[in-house]
Design an enzyme around this catalytic site. Structure first.
Site, PDB file in Angstrom:
ATOM      1  N   TYR A  57       0.820  -1.208   0.000  1.00 11.63           N
ATOM      2  CA  TYR A  57       0.000   0.000   0.000  1.00 11.63           C
ATOM      3  C   TYR A  57       0.857   1.264   0.000  1.00 11.63           C
ATOM      4  O   TYR A  57       0.472   2.277  -0.565  1.00 11.63           O
ATOM      5  CB  TYR A  57      -0.897   0.039   1.245  1.00 11.63           C
ATOM      6  CG  TYR A  57      -2.211  -0.679   1.102  1.00 11.63           C
ATOM      7  CD1 TYR A  57      -2.256  -2.037   0.835  1.00 11.63           C
ATOM      8  CD2 TYR A  57      -3.406   0.009   1.252  1.00 11.63           C
ATOM      9  CE1 TYR A  57      -3.459  -2.699   0.723  1.00 11.63           C
ATOM     10  CE2 TYR A  57      -4.620  -0.648   1.141  1.00 11.63           C
ATOM     11  CZ  TYR A  57      -4.646  -1.999   0.882  1.00 11.63           C
ATOM     12  OH  TYR A  57      -5.842  -2.639   0.774  1.00 11.63           O
ATOM     13  N   LYS A 113       3.027 -15.629   1.634  1.00 12.78           N
ATOM     14  CA  LYS A 113       3.238 -16.288   0.338  1.00 12.78           C
ATOM     15  C   LYS A 113       4.736 -16.570   0.262  1.00 12.78           C
ATOM     16  O   LYS A 113       5.450 -16.078  -0.640  1.00 12.78           O
ATOM     17  CB  LYS A 113       2.733 -15.354  -0.784  1.00 12.78           C
ATOM     18  CG  LYS A 113       2.695 -15.985  -2.162  1.00 12.78           C
ATOM     19  CD  LYS A 113       1.575 -17.004  -2.320  1.00 12.78           C
ATOM     20  CE  LYS A 113       1.707 -17.707  -3.675  1.00 12.78           C
ATOM     21  NZ  LYS A 113       0.845 -18.896  -3.782  1.00 12.78           N
ATOM     22  N   ASP A 173      -3.255 -18.268  -0.499  1.00 14.74           N
ATOM     23  CA  ASP A 173      -4.242 -18.946  -1.362  1.00 14.74           C
ATOM     24  C   ASP A 173      -4.924 -20.084  -0.611  1.00 14.74           C
ATOM     25  O   ASP A 173      -6.147 -20.258  -0.677  1.00 14.74           O
ATOM     26  CB  ASP A 173      -3.599 -19.430  -2.677  1.00 14.74           C
ATOM     27  CG  ASP A 173      -2.290 -20.176  -2.481  1.00 14.74           C
ATOM     28  OD1 ASP A 173      -1.749 -20.183  -1.352  1.00 14.74           O
ATOM     29  OD2 ASP A 173      -1.800 -20.762  -3.467  1.00 14.74           O
ATOM     30  N   ASP A 179      -6.357  -7.183   3.892  1.00 15.48           N
ATOM     31  CA  ASP A 179      -7.457  -6.496   3.217  1.00 15.48           C
ATOM     32  C   ASP A 179      -8.382  -7.543   2.582  1.00 15.48           C
ATOM     33  O   ASP A 179      -9.598  -7.496   2.724  1.00 15.48           O
ATOM     34  CB  ASP A 179      -6.896  -5.562   2.139  1.00 15.48           C
ATOM     35  CG  ASP A 179      -7.995  -4.853   1.375  1.00 15.48           C
ATOM     36  OD1 ASP A 179      -8.927  -4.347   2.026  1.00 15.48           O
ATOM     37  OD2 ASP A 179      -7.924  -4.815   0.125  1.00 15.48           O
ATOM     38  N   ASP A 211     -12.316  -9.046   4.181  1.00 14.77           N
ATOM     39  CA  ASP A 211     -13.583  -9.007   3.444  1.00 14.77           C
ATOM     40  C   ASP A 211     -14.189 -10.411   3.340  1.00 14.77           C
ATOM     41  O   ASP A 211     -15.410 -10.588   3.429  1.00 14.77           O
ATOM     42  CB  ASP A 211     -13.386  -8.455   2.025  1.00 14.77           C
ATOM     43  CG  ASP A 211     -13.707  -6.971   1.936  1.00 14.77           C
ATOM     44  OD1 ASP A 211     -13.675  -6.292   2.989  1.00 14.77           O
ATOM     45  OD2 ASP A 211     -13.990  -6.480   0.826  1.00 14.77           O
TER      46      ASP A 211
HETATM   47  C1  IPM Z   1     -10.354  -1.390   3.866  1.00 16.34           C
HETATM   48  C2  IPM Z   1     -10.579  -0.756   2.530  1.00 16.34           C
HETATM   49  C3  IPM Z   1      -9.407   0.173   2.226  1.00 16.34           C
HETATM   50  C4  IPM Z   1      -8.161  -0.691   2.172  1.00 16.34           C
HETATM   51  C5  IPM Z   1      -9.551   1.016   0.959  1.00 16.34           C
HETATM   52  C6  IPM Z   1     -10.832   1.801   0.958  1.00 16.34           C
HETATM   53  C7  IPM Z   1      -8.371   1.912   0.741  1.00 16.34           C
HETATM   54  O1  IPM Z   1     -10.749  -1.722   1.551  1.00 16.34           O
HETATM   55  O2  IPM Z   1     -10.274  -0.655   4.872  1.00 16.34           O
HETATM   56  O3  IPM Z   1     -10.272  -2.613   3.928  1.00 16.34           O
HETATM   57  O4  IPM Z   1      -7.842  -1.271   1.127  1.00 16.34           O
HETATM   58  O5  IPM Z   1      -7.489  -0.803   3.208  1.00 16.34           O
HETATM   59 MG    MG Z   2     -10.808  -3.700   2.298  1.00 14.74          MG
END
Ligand code: IPM
Ligand code: MG
Length: 362
Positions: free
Chosen positions: A149, A194, A226, A250, A254
């Site tokens: 990042y 990885k 993975d 990240d 999710d």
């Molecule tokens: C998160 C989001 C952010 C990230 C984005 C919006 C920059 O996806 O907080 O997980 O990738 O960290």
């Molecule tokens: Mg995210």
């Protein structure tokens, strides 16, 4: 009620866009109630962020907002973004242009994203009941200020690159958080990498192994990203703490949120080494339901509870909020993301949590 102690916390309230302001209003009510009940003072000061800030000032994170955050003890963040702003350049976009600079400015290297399948709501999970009925209770510990990042980036007409770098210091400090967290949970850390391909992952693995020596009671395992993505949907109950770099965290956070079933229930904390933190729901700004009064306020309310716990050390108040939320879930006082037939809206769920807090005898 006047407070008997002189504890007083200054909170920067960055509600943002979409459902942010409506769920934030409920979290603010909950904070006022626990402040009264547990005898501490709070000042909640709102500031612009995200698309709302772009519309008002041209910037997703105006200087005045950053100044307020610097003068505060913690940041309670709502959500940012929406279709109105998707055409802007990447670093001017509400999400990237506000969250990334906030993380960097305050050195919020540690991102905690818990995710559970609540037994009573196992059918919210998209996983097969054979798997979801076994439950899930994981904590994703994500490194948040390093890696790809924030590495060197470049772009020409025909090429582009992003660089991933990690130092031992960066890996050590996030690994320690993961092991500490595991000692308060089920004593297991799964470190994600990885290492069959990436140099940074080899360093990650070596460093995590060294940190693990200080935590003999915690079992450490390593898993390739993975494989971890696959194992999470196959048998999420095998995991306790997942230790991830910025990018892998990240992605997996999710996935964990999706497995839990409702984004409306999941809080998150982003912390630095001195107790300062930014607290936000895992879900986004949900522009499709913004303004309808149906958004689930629980993730925002639980984010406020994490703030009380991690930034202020107000453990009793944090637990009281979590218990009140649990109580309302058990009473099926939920918004329609949890139960499509529910007639409870954002304010009704918030009011039920507030009423439960007022009744709880402690
Ligand atoms: C998160 C989001 C952010 C990230 C984005 C919006 C920059 O996806 O907080 O997980 O990738 O960290
Ligand atoms: Mg995210």
């Amino acid at each position: 009620m006047s407070t008997q102690s002189n504890k007083h916390y200054k909170i920067a309230v960055l509600a943002g866009d979409g459902i942010g302001p409506e769920v934030m209003a409920e979290a603010e009510k909950v904070l006022q109630v626990v402040a009264d009940k547990f005898q501490f003072g709070i000042t909640l000061t709102p500031a612009l962020v995200g698309g709302a800030a772009i519309d008002a000032t041209g910037e997703p994170l105006p200087a005045a907002t950053l100044k307020l955050c610097k003068q505060s003890d913690a940041i309670l963040f709502g959500s940012v973004g929406g279709p109105k702003w998707t055409g802007l350049a990447p670093d001017k976009q509400p999400e990237r242009g506000s969250l990334l600079p906030l993380r960097k400015t305050f050195d919020l290297f540690c991102n905690l994203r818990p995710g559970q399948i609540y037994p009573a709501f196992a059918d919210l999970s998209p996983l097969h009941p054979r798997v979801s009925s076994l439950g899930m209770d994981v904590l994703c510990v994500r490194e948040l200020t390093g890696g790809i990042y924030f590495g060197e980036k470049g772009r020409t007409e025909t090429d582009a690159f992003d660089t991933q770098r990690y130092s031992v210091r960066e890996i050590e400090r996030i690994a320690k958080v993961a092991f500490e967290a595991a000692t308060k949970r089920s004593n297991k850390v799964t470190s994600i990498d990885k290492a069959n391909v990436l140099q940074t992952s080899i360093l990650w693995r070596e460093t995590v192994e060294r940190v693990a020596k200080n935590y003999p009671g915690v079992t450490l395992e390593h898993m390739y990203i993975d494989n971890a993505a696959m194992q999470l949907i196959r048998s999420p109950q095998q995991f306790d703490v997942l230790l991830c770099d910025n990018l892998f965290g990240d992605i997996l956070s999710d996935e964990i949120a999706a497995i839990a079933g409702s984004l409306g229930l999941l809080p998150s904390a982003s912390l630095n080494g001195s107790g300062f933190g930014l607290y936000e729901p895992a879900g986004g700004s949900a522009p499709d339901i913004a303004g309808l009064g149906v958004a689930n306020p629980i993730a925002q309310i639980l984010s406020a509870a994490l703030m009380l716990r991690y930034s202020f050390g107000e453990e009793d108040a944090a637990c009281a909020i979590e218990q009140a939320v649990q109580h309302c879930l058990e009473q099926h006082i939920v918004t329609r993301d949890i139960n499509p037939k529910s007639t409870y809206g954002t304010a009704a769920v918030g009011a039920a949590i507030v009423a439960t807090l007022r009744q709880e005898n402690q």
